[in-house]
Design a protein around this motif. Sequence first.
Motif, PDB file in Angstrom:
ATOM      1  N   LEU A  69      51.391  53.788  26.526  1.00  0.00           N
ATOM      2  CA  LEU A  69      50.295  52.814  26.556  1.00  0.00           C
ATOM      3  C   LEU A  69      50.456  52.037  27.839  1.00  0.00           C
ATOM      4  CD1 LEU A  69      50.068  51.172  23.036  1.00  0.00           C
ATOM      5  CD2 LEU A  69      48.273  52.466  24.212  1.00  0.00           C
ATOM      6  N   ASN A  70      49.525  52.226  28.745  1.00  0.00           N
ATOM      7  CA  ASN A  70      49.528  51.519  30.025  1.00  0.00           C
ATOM      8  C   ASN A  70      48.676  50.272  29.866  1.00  0.00           C
ATOM      9  OD1 ASN A  70      50.659  53.571  32.284  1.00  0.00           O
ATOM     10  ND2 ASN A  70      49.608  54.716  30.673  1.00  0.00           N
ATOM     11  N   MET A  71      49.268  49.107  30.116  1.00  0.00           N
ATOM     12  CA  MET A  71      48.540  47.843  29.994  1.00  0.00           C
ATOM     13  C   MET A  71      47.693  47.660  31.249  1.00  0.00           C
ATOM     14  SD  MET A  71      50.030  46.896  27.204  1.00  0.00           S
ATOM     15  CE  MET A  71      51.314  47.797  26.337  1.00  0.00           C
ATOM     16  N   LEU A  72      46.445  47.279  31.082  1.00  0.00           N
ATOM     17  CA  LEU A  72      45.619  47.025  32.262  1.00  0.00           C
ATOM     18  C   LEU A  72      45.595  45.531  32.549  1.00  0.00           C
ATOM     19  CD1 LEU A  72      42.594  49.481  31.953  1.00  0.00           C
ATOM     20  CD2 LEU A  72      44.860  49.828  32.947  1.00  0.00           C
ATOM     21  N   GLY A  73      45.664  45.197  33.836  1.00  0.00           N
ATOM     22  CA  GLY A  73      45.621  43.795  34.245  1.00  0.00           C
ATOM     23  C   GLY A  73      44.184  43.306  34.376  1.00  0.00           C
ATOM     24  N   LYS A  74      44.043  41.988  34.487  1.00  0.00           N
ATOM     25  CA  LYS A  74      42.719  41.352  34.594  1.00  0.00           C
ATOM     26  C   LYS A  74      41.840  41.952  35.695  1.00  0.00           C
ATOM     27  CE  LYS A  74      42.389  38.111  31.472  1.00  0.00           C
ATOM     28  NZ  LYS A  74      41.554  38.456  30.325  1.00  0.00           N
ATOM     29  N   ASP A  75      42.481  42.425  36.788  1.00  0.00           N
ATOM     30  CA  ASP A  75      41.696  42.943  37.917  1.00  0.00           C
ATOM     31  C   ASP A  75      41.548  44.471  37.870  1.00  0.00           C
ATOM     32  OD1 ASP A  75      44.387  43.194  38.277  1.00  0.00           O
ATOM     33  OD2 ASP A  75      44.393  42.676  40.409  1.00  0.00           O
ATOM     34  N   HIS A  76      41.735  45.068  36.671  1.00  0.00           N
ATOM     35  CA  HIS A  76      41.703  46.532  36.563  1.00  0.00           C
ATOM     36  C   HIS A  76      40.481  47.090  35.838  1.00  0.00           C
ATOM     37  CE1 HIS A  76      46.270  46.527  37.289  1.00  0.00           C
ATOM     38  NE2 HIS A  76      45.613  46.781  38.402  1.00  0.00           N
ATOM     39  N   LYS A  77      39.358  46.391  35.996  1.00  0.00           N
ATOM     40  CA  LYS A  77      38.123  46.847  35.379  1.00  0.00           C
ATOM     41  C   LYS A  77      37.795  48.294  35.813  1.00  0.00           C
ATOM     42  CE  LYS A  77      33.801  44.487  34.765  1.00  0.00           C
ATOM     43  NZ  LYS A  77      32.976  43.315  35.019  1.00  0.00           N
ATOM     44  N   SER A 110      50.723  53.883  38.203  1.00  0.00           N
ATOM     45  CA  SER A 110      51.432  53.024  39.161  1.00  0.00           C
ATOM     46  C   SER A 110      50.837  51.626  39.234  1.00  0.00           C
ATOM     47  CB  SER A 110      51.393  53.650  40.556  1.00  0.00           C
ATOM     48  OG  SER A 110      51.810  54.976  40.488  1.00  0.00           O
ATOM     49  N   ASP A 111      49.529  51.512  39.035  1.00  0.00           N
ATOM     50  CA  ASP A 111      48.879  50.214  39.189  1.00  0.00           C
ATOM     51  C   ASP A 111      48.898  49.356  37.918  1.00  0.00           C
ATOM     52  OD1 ASP A 111      48.403  50.829  41.787  1.00  0.00           O
ATOM     53  OD2 ASP A 111      46.331  51.493  41.473  1.00  0.00           O
ATOM     54  N   ALA A 112      49.345  49.931  36.800  1.00  0.00           N
ATOM     55  CA  ALA A 112      49.378  49.145  35.554  1.00  0.00           C
ATOM     56  C   ALA A 112      50.537  48.154  35.626  1.00  0.00           C
ATOM     57  CB  ALA A 112      49.552  50.073  34.355  1.00  0.00           C
ATOM     58  N   PRO A 113      50.323  46.894  35.238  1.00  0.00           N
ATOM     59  CA  PRO A 113      51.405  45.911  35.320  1.00  0.00           C
ATOM     60  C   PRO A 113      52.572  46.205  34.364  1.00  0.00           C
ATOM     61  CG  PRO A 113      49.428  44.959  34.304  1.00  0.00           C
ATOM     62  CD  PRO A 113      49.038  46.305  34.820  1.00  0.00           C
ATOM     63  N   GLN A 142      56.174  46.540  35.530  1.00  0.00           N
ATOM     64  CA  GLN A 142      55.990  46.774  36.962  1.00  0.00           C
ATOM     65  C   GLN A 142      55.614  45.510  37.713  1.00  0.00           C
ATOM     66  OE1 GLN A 142      55.253  51.463  36.355  1.00  0.00           O
ATOM     67  NE2 GLN A 142      53.406  50.265  36.372  1.00  0.00           N
ATOM     68  N   LYS A 143      54.936  44.612  36.995  1.00  0.00           N
ATOM     69  CA  LYS A 143      54.558  43.350  37.620  1.00  0.00           C
ATOM     70  C   LYS A 143      54.733  42.241  36.583  1.00  0.00           C
ATOM     71  CE  LYS A 143      50.708  41.138  39.971  1.00  0.00           C
ATOM     72  NZ  LYS A 143      49.272  40.954  39.778  1.00  0.00           N
ATOM     73  N   PRO A 144      55.854  41.515  36.635  1.00  0.00           N
ATOM     74  CA  PRO A 144      56.062  40.453  35.633  1.00  0.00           C
ATOM     75  C   PRO A 144      54.913  39.444  35.674  1.00  0.00           C
ATOM     76  CG  PRO A 144      58.091  40.866  36.860  1.00  0.00           C
ATOM     77  CD  PRO A 144      56.997  41.624  37.565  1.00  0.00           C
ATOM     78  N   PRO A 145      54.354  39.082  34.511  1.00  0.00           N
ATOM     79  CA  PRO A 145      53.222  38.146  34.498  1.00  0.00           C
ATOM     80  C   PRO A 145      53.670  36.731  34.885  1.00  0.00           C
ATOM     81  CG  PRO A 145      53.882  38.722  32.264  1.00  0.00           C
ATOM     82  CD  PRO A 145      54.734  39.547  33.168  1.00  0.00           C
ATOM     83  N   ILE A 153      46.462  40.467  30.424  1.00  0.00           N
ATOM     84  CA  ILE A 153      45.805  41.727  30.018  1.00  0.00           C
ATOM     85  C   ILE A 153      44.275  41.680  30.153  1.00  0.00           C
ATOM     86  CG2 ILE A 153      45.626  41.139  27.538  1.00  0.00           C
ATOM     87  CD1 ILE A 153      46.890  44.529  28.507  1.00  0.00           C
ATOM     88  N   LEU A 154      43.735  42.809  30.611  1.00  0.00           N
ATOM     89  CA  LEU A 154      42.279  42.964  30.650  1.00  0.00           C
ATOM     90  C   LEU A 154      41.779  42.995  29.205  1.00  0.00           C
ATOM     91  CD1 LEU A 154      39.824  43.607  32.567  1.00  0.00           C
ATOM     92  CD2 LEU A 154      40.296  46.014  32.114  1.00  0.00           C
ATOM     93  N   GLU A 155      40.702  42.283  28.945  1.00  0.00           N
ATOM     94  CA  GLU A 155      40.167  42.232  27.579  1.00  0.00           C
ATOM     95  C   GLU A 155      38.778  42.838  27.521  1.00  0.00           C
ATOM     96  OE1 GLU A 155      41.217  38.296  25.486  1.00  0.00           O
ATOM     97  OE2 GLU A 155      41.518  37.898  27.616  1.00  0.00           O
TER      98      GLU A 155
END
Length: 167
Positions: A69-77, A110-113, A142-145, A153-155
């Motif tokens: 499960l790759n978490m998507l960040g707010k800027d990953h629309k 790679s881009d998922a936080p 990969q990118k500590p919040p 997380i992108l919602e």
Amino acid sequence: MNADAKKTVLRMIPYGIYVLTADDGQGNIAAATVNWVTQSAFAPPLVVAAVKADSGTYKTVKAAKTFALNMLGKDHKGLAFAFFRPADVSDGKLSGQPYRKGATGAPILSDAPGAVECKVTAVIEQGDHHIVVGEVVEAHLQKPPAGRPDTAILEMKDLGDNVFYGG
Ligand SMILES: Cc1cc2nc3c(=O)[nH]c(=O)nc-3n(C[C@H](O)[C@H](O)[C@H](O)COP(=O)(O)O)c2cc1C
């Protein structure tokens, strides 16, 4: 039951957006944007995801017996929209996105936080989506919040006023 009420009330459930990936080791690599996901136990750490029973992703997850499960960040629309369609691998990229294989073989974007890798422990076959239960066996941060992890997380509501999966 009033169908409109059912739809509206079920759409009150808030969701994060994730890319579920799997590699069955037989040449089938799946990646799908999903929202029906939650943690379901601390010990062992379990998560559940509802996966469309007639999808390529479901077939590949069942065969792989593992998934990420790759978490998507707010800027990953853009990333979310890239995986609403069946995934393809070309030039070493997954639907144009850079990735590497995780410990289970599942693609880690790679881009998922962050991402968790899971071993499938059960599949509950009910309805048009089946619940895949996964024990978390590896975690990648990969990118500590900066603040609370759940604010990163992108919602579903970030995807636009008319984007829903549920109802
Ligand atoms: C907003 C949105 C949320 C979605 N959530 C899920 C989900 O929770 N589970 C699922 O199986 N499919 C979900 N989908 C559909 C998958 O993204 C889509 O079926 C999949 O990427 C298609 O690839 P496949 O046929 O190779 O599996 C969702 C689609 C959208 C537009």
